[in-house]
Design a protein around this motif. Structure first.
Motif, mmCIF file in Angstrom:
data_model
loop_
_atom_site.group_PDB
_atom_site.id
_atom_site.type_symbol
_atom_site.label_atom_id
_atom_site.label_comp_id
_atom_site.label_asym_id
_atom_site.label_seq_id
_atom_site.Cartn_x
_atom_site.Cartn_y
_atom_site.Cartn_z
ATOM 1 N N GLY A 259 35.812 28.365 44.749
ATOM 2 C CA GLY A 259 37.257 28.333 45.340
ATOM 3 C C GLY A 259 37.895 29.526 44.982
ATOM 4 O O GLY A 259 38.934 30.166 45.407
ATOM 5 N N GLN A 260 37.214 30.782 44.447
ATOM 6 C CA GLN A 260 37.786 32.028 43.946
ATOM 7 C C GLN A 260 36.850 33.177 44.255
ATOM 8 O O GLN A 260 35.807 32.887 44.050
ATOM 9 C CB GLN A 260 38.177 32.050 42.586
ATOM 10 C CG GLN A 260 39.590 31.181 42.159
ATOM 11 C CD GLN A 260 39.950 31.306 40.688
ATOM 12 O OE1 GLN A 260 39.305 30.932 39.856
ATOM 13 N NE2 GLN A 260 41.125 31.959 40.529
ATOM 14 N N PHE A 261 37.394 34.176 44.472
ATOM 15 C CA PHE A 261 36.590 35.643 44.587
ATOM 16 C C PHE A 261 36.464 35.853 43.196
ATOM 17 O O PHE A 261 37.389 36.029 42.346
ATOM 18 C CB PHE A 261 37.209 36.557 45.386
ATOM 19 C CG PHE A 261 37.131 36.415 46.897
ATOM 20 C CD1 PHE A 261 36.195 36.506 47.876
ATOM 21 C CD2 PHE A 261 38.622 35.664 47.354
ATOM 22 C CE1 PHE A 261 36.460 36.064 48.998
ATOM 23 C CE2 PHE A 261 38.761 35.228 48.770
ATOM 24 C CZ PHE A 261 37.705 35.508 49.520
ATOM 25 N N ALA B 133 38.818 47.561 39.217
ATOM 26 C CA ALA B 133 38.598 45.828 39.539
ATOM 27 C C ALA B 133 39.905 45.267 39.253
ATOM 28 O O ALA B 133 40.135 44.487 40.146
ATOM 29 C CB ALA B 133 37.868 45.441 38.423
ATOM 30 N N ARG B 134 40.816 45.691 38.488
ATOM 31 C CA ARG B 134 41.988 44.882 38.364
ATOM 32 C C ARG B 134 43.157 45.385 39.505
ATOM 33 O O ARG B 134 43.682 44.645 39.732
ATOM 34 C CB ARG B 134 42.888 45.413 36.770
ATOM 35 C CG ARG B 134 41.878 44.865 35.580
ATOM 36 C CD ARG B 134 42.219 45.505 34.436
ATOM 37 N NE ARG B 134 41.429 44.854 33.264
ATOM 38 C CZ ARG B 134 41.669 45.419 32.141
ATOM 39 N NH1 ARG B 134 42.575 46.450 31.782
ATOM 40 N NH2 ARG B 134 40.721 44.953 30.914
ATOM 41 N N GLY C 153 39.494 35.841 40.529
ATOM 42 C CA GLY C 153 39.331 35.598 38.988
ATOM 43 C C GLY C 153 38.634 36.865 38.433
ATOM 44 O O GLY C 153 37.640 37.125 38.905
ATOM 45 N N LEU C 154 39.172 37.522 37.578
ATOM 46 C CA LEU C 154 38.602 38.676 36.840
ATOM 47 C C LEU C 154 37.766 38.142 35.713
ATOM 48 O O LEU C 154 38.251 37.250 34.829
ATOM 49 C CB LEU C 154 39.883 39.563 36.377
ATOM 50 C CG LEU C 154 40.649 40.416 37.171
ATOM 51 C CD1 LEU C 154 41.657 41.183 36.684
ATOM 52 C CD2 LEU C 154 39.663 41.571 37.658
ATOM 53 N N ILE C 155 36.481 38.318 35.818
ATOM 54 C CA ILE C 155 35.610 37.781 34.749
ATOM 55 C C ILE C 155 35.110 38.825 33.691
ATOM 56 O O ILE C 155 34.971 39.941 34.081
ATOM 57 C CB ILE C 155 34.402 37.289 35.672
ATOM 58 C CG1 ILE C 155 33.914 38.241 36.401
ATOM 59 C CG2 ILE C 155 35.045 36.012 36.099
ATOM 60 C CD1 ILE C 155 32.470 37.514 36.988
ATOM 61 N N ASN C 156 34.920 38.474 32.406
ATOM 62 C CA ASN C 156 34.509 39.176 31.413
ATOM 63 C C ASN C 156 33.472 38.263 30.405
ATOM 64 O O ASN C 156 33.339 36.965 30.959
ATOM 65 C CB ASN C 156 35.716 39.675 30.559
ATOM 66 C CG ASN C 156 35.165 40.886 29.523
ATOM 67 O OD1 ASN C 156 33.944 41.092 29.450
ATOM 68 N ND2 ASN C 156 36.065 41.208 28.776
ATOM 69 N N TYR C 157 32.944 38.812 29.555
ATOM 70 C CA TYR C 157 31.789 37.874 28.656
ATOM 71 C C TYR C 157 32.042 38.614 27.255
ATOM 72 O O TYR C 157 32.200 39.705 27.125
ATOM 73 C CB TYR C 157 30.792 38.103 29.390
ATOM 74 C CG TYR C 157 29.489 37.528 28.523
ATOM 75 C CD1 TYR C 157 29.371 36.112 28.280
ATOM 76 C CD2 TYR C 157 28.754 38.012 27.261
ATOM 77 C CE1 TYR C 157 28.738 35.442 27.616
ATOM 78 C CE2 TYR C 157 27.879 37.321 26.631
ATOM 79 C CZ TYR C 157 27.993 35.953 26.708
ATOM 80 O OH TYR C 157 26.847 35.424 25.571
ATOM 81 N N ILE D 191 31.649 42.405 43.101
ATOM 82 C CA ILE D 191 32.493 41.055 43.813
ATOM 83 C C ILE D 191 31.635 39.987 44.332
ATOM 84 O O ILE D 191 30.727 40.439 45.023
ATOM 85 C CB ILE D 191 33.418 41.554 44.653
ATOM 86 C CG1 ILE D 191 34.489 42.715 44.111
ATOM 87 C CG2 ILE D 191 34.144 40.411 45.289
ATOM 88 C CD1 ILE D 191 35.369 43.249 45.117
ATOM 89 N N ASN D 192 31.938 38.984 43.883
ATOM 90 C CA ASN D 192 31.182 37.688 44.470
ATOM 91 C C ASN D 192 31.874 36.999 45.225
ATOM 92 O O ASN D 192 33.251 36.528 44.986
ATOM 93 C CB ASN D 192 30.501 36.953 43.293
ATOM 94 C CG ASN D 192 29.477 36.209 43.800
ATOM 95 O OD1 ASN D 192 28.425 36.481 43.367
ATOM 96 N ND2 ASN D 192 29.261 35.162 44.473
ATOM 97 N N PRO D 193 31.625 36.597 46.635
ATOM 98 C CA PRO D 193 32.413 35.898 47.281
ATOM 99 C C PRO D 193 32.372 34.546 47.155
ATOM 100 O O PRO D 193 31.454 33.955 46.099
ATOM 101 C CB PRO D 193 31.907 36.358 48.766
ATOM 102 C CG PRO D 193 30.257 36.428 48.769
ATOM 103 C CD PRO D 193 30.421 37.054 47.100
#
Length: 268
Positions: free
Chosen positions: A62-64, A94-95, A109-113, A144-146
């Motif tokens: 439900g989020q990019f 990105a931000r 959603g901004l993603i990190n690891y 970016i992942n749709p």
């Protein structure tokens, strides 16, 4: 005005990578040749960063999802050969994309690891990113992942957020929509055979030739499920980022040498 220095629609079959072509280099040779030409065009444009739209990265329901790690790295093994790739992430860009998506009230959603920053902050790079980047200049990226839980219309809107972020940036940005098309061309493939594959890919070819990417949102849900393309969502984001009147498409090639369709196009 088109805000990107160069854009393209590419394929991501792993054997396109020259190092992974194995004993059958002719299998994806047409696509490989055109990916090389597209990479040279991107190199000539001298981008400061490249945005890559992929269907195979980290998915958030439900989020990019947008990469916000220091680095990305990945490995592909094909034909008993291992190929690895690592790139820096343009976290500022990105931000900025996430901010503009929030302004349009789009879920993102901004993603990190692992760690907030530093060498351990590194997300996995999928083949939808690695294959086109093999041909591109070594510059920072944003991946970016749709999300398929959201409508086609939302993907066009998200493209506008990407566009707005680039317009307010002082950097030269390239854009790659990493898209393979129908995955049911061959009964020996993992999804079997369905005649919808050829029909859908033929329609996609006409849509690309006529510079009418927005028409991709008109495909019936059952038709899409039967053909199993994975390019519609990324192509619609690109369409939202570059409106039709600013978009000039040069179709380079199409082939389906295995069970899925491969298409290459340059966009100016």
């Amino acid at each position: 005005m088109n805000p990107f220095v160069f854009s393209c629609i590419t394929s991501h079959g792993t054997e396109i990578i020259p190092e992974l072509q194995g004993q059958s280099p002719e299998r994806m040779s047409l696509t490989r040749r055109n990916m090389t030409e597209i990479g040279l065009e991107m190199e000539k444009a001298k981008p400061d960063a490249i945005i890559v739209l992929t269907p195979h990265g980290t998915r958030i329901a439900g989020q990019f999802s947008i990469t916000d790690s220091e680095n990305m790295e990945g490995t592909i093994e094909e034909n008993d050969i291992v190929f690895t790739l690592k790139r820096r992430v343009d976290r500022e860009l990105a931000r900025k994309i996430a901010e503009h998506a929030n302004e349009l009230e789009l879920p993102v959603g901004l993603i990190n690891y692992a760690t907030a920053s530093g060498p351990y902050s590194s997300l996995s790079m999928d083949w939808g990113v690695m294959v086109p980047l093999r041909f591109m200049p070594n510059v920072p990226i944003v991946v970016i992942n749709p999300t398929r839980e959201l409508s086609y219309e939302k993907h066009l809107e998200f493209g506008k957020a990407v566009r707005n972020a680039v317009l307010t940036s002082n950097k030269k940005i390239g854009l790659v929509a990493s898209c393979d098309w129908s995955h049911t061309h061959n009964e020996n493939g993992p999804y079997g055979y369905h005649p919808a594959a050829q029909t859908l890919d033929e329609q996609v070819l006409q849509i690309v030739k006529q510079n009418q990417l927005e028409k991709l949102q008109g495909f019936d849900e059952e038709f899409v499920e039967a053909a199993k393309p994975d390019g519609i969502w990324q192509a619609l984001i690109l369409a939202g980022a570059i409106p039709e009147e600013e978009r000039h498409i040069k179709l380079r090639s199409y082939e389906a040498p295995t069970y899925f369709g491969l298409l290459c196009a340059s966009i100016y």
